[in-house]
Design a protein around this motif. Structure first.
Motif, PDB file in Angstrom:
ATOM      1  N   VAL A 235       0.598  -1.156  -0.037  1.00 14.35           N
ATOM      2  CA  VAL A 235       0.036  -0.167   0.089  1.00 14.35           C
ATOM      3  C   VAL A 235       0.951   1.443   0.094  1.00 14.35           C
ATOM      4  N   THR A 236       1.896   1.150   0.829  1.00 15.60           N
ATOM      5  CA  THR A 236       2.794   2.296   0.710  1.00 15.60           C
ATOM      6  C   THR A 236       3.603   2.755  -0.230  1.00 15.60           C
TER       7      THR A 236
ATOM      8  N   ALA B 129       0.478   3.451  -3.421  1.00 12.11           N
ATOM      9  CA  ALA B 129      -0.248   4.741  -3.060  1.00 12.11           C
ATOM     10  C   ALA B 129       1.116   5.644  -3.427  1.00 12.11           C
TER      11      ALA B 129
ATOM     12  N   PHE C 197       1.085   6.228  -7.277  1.00 15.27           N
ATOM     13  CA  PHE C 197      -0.201   7.001  -7.863  1.00 15.27           C
ATOM     14  C   PHE C 197      -0.025   8.184  -8.370  1.00 15.27           C
TER      15      PHE C 197
ATOM     16  N   HIS D 271      -4.222   1.698  -8.254  1.00 10.97           N
ATOM     17  CA  HIS D 271      -5.324   1.853  -7.245  1.00 10.97           C
ATOM     18  C   HIS D 271      -5.871   0.385  -6.461  1.00 10.97           C
TER      19      HIS D 271
ATOM     20  N   CYS E   7      -3.795  -0.859  -4.000  1.00 10.70           N
ATOM     21  CA  CYS E   7      -4.053   0.041  -2.633  1.00 10.70           C
ATOM     22  C   CYS E   7      -5.282  -0.742  -2.054  1.00 10.70           C
TER      23      CYS E   7
ATOM     24  N   LEU F 223      -6.125   6.588   4.951  1.00 13.90           N
ATOM     25  CA  LEU F 223      -6.284   5.713   3.732  1.00 13.90           C
ATOM     26  C   LEU F 223      -7.563   5.528   3.262  1.00 13.90           C
TER      27      LEU F 223
ATOM     28  N   VAL G 205      -7.324   8.792   0.872  1.00 11.74           N
ATOM     29  CA  VAL G 205      -6.398   8.552  -0.082  1.00 11.74           C
ATOM     30  C   VAL G 205      -7.306   7.650  -1.138  1.00 11.74           C
ATOM     31  N   LEU G 206      -7.988   6.411  -0.533  1.00 13.45           N
ATOM     32  CA  LEU G 206      -8.477   5.624  -1.645  1.00 13.45           C
ATOM     33  C   LEU G 206      -9.828   6.257  -2.314  1.00 13.45           C
TER      34      LEU G 206
ATOM     35  N   GLN H 285      -7.861   8.397  -4.902  1.00 14.87           N
ATOM     36  CA  GLN H 285      -7.427   7.802  -6.040  1.00 14.87           C
ATOM     37  C   GLN H 285      -8.681   7.314  -6.905  1.00 14.87           C
TER      38      GLN H 285
ATOM     39  N   LEU I 163      -3.076  14.097  -3.054  1.00 16.88           N
ATOM     40  CA  LEU I 163      -2.973  12.744  -2.925  1.00 16.88           C
ATOM     41  C   LEU I 163      -1.499  12.541  -2.439  1.00 16.88           C
TER      42      LEU I 163
ATOM     43  N   THR J 215      -0.911  10.730   1.182  1.00 17.89           N
ATOM     44  CA  THR J 215       0.018   9.259   1.078  1.00 17.89           C
ATOM     45  C   THR J 215       1.338   9.529   2.005  1.00 17.89           C
TER      46      THR J 215
END
Length: 157
Positions: A20-21, A24, A27, A53, A56, A99, A103-104, A107, A129, A133
């Motif tokens: 994820v890190t 993201a 992205f 995406h 993530c 997140l 973030v999600l 995205q 974003l 992140t």
């Protein structure tokens, strides 16, 4: 049993939070590259954004196992009320909130804009974003340090 729980907790953190890190973090730049691409490479670039995406989303869902194993480990160690653990829990909750709530969805919105005919993503969106992140990643870094260098550690370090 504690060693098994701790091993599962650490493995879950590495396997779930690591992707994820990285995804993201990649992205925002991938969105900018997708917008700059022309012709046939644009579809490929958008596919990359879509993949990042998806990584993530999927690994965020898998990441639920990290606090589950963490609580089980903390319980078996008898440290559920220790200040360093309470701080780690609060920081983990903040990271998860950033997140899941910022973030999600950010995205997803950027991806939806890329999928629109002639759609574009504003630079401030990708900058936001990237910043969110970065905060997410920083929170996880602090939690990691707290888990390694916890006050009252029995490691003698």
């Amino acid at each position: 049993m504690t060693k098994i729980l701790l091993s599962a907790h650490v493995l879950a953190a590495i396997i779930a939070i690591g992707p994820v890190t990285v995804a993201a973090s990649m992205f925002p730049a991938a969105v900018r590259r997708a917008q700059a691409a022309g012709g046939g490479s644009a579809a490929s670039s958008v596919a990359t954004v879509r993949l990042l995406h998806r990584i993530c989303r999927v690994y965020a869902a898998v990441g639920i196992t990290v606090p589950i194993f963490g609580f089980a480990t903390a319980s078996s160690l008898g440290v559920l009320t220790d200040p360093w653990l309470i701080a780690s829990i609060a920081l983990t909750a903040a990271a998860a909130g950033i997140l899941a709530l910022l973030v999600l969805p950010g995205q997803q919105a950027a991806l939806a804009r890329l999928d629109e005919p002639g759609g574009s993503v504003e630079r401030r969106t990708t900058v936001r974003l990237a910043m969110l992140t970065g905060v997410f990643n920083l929170l996880w870094a602090v939690v990691t340090v707290l888990m390694i260098v916890r006050p009252g550690s029995t490691t003698g370090v």
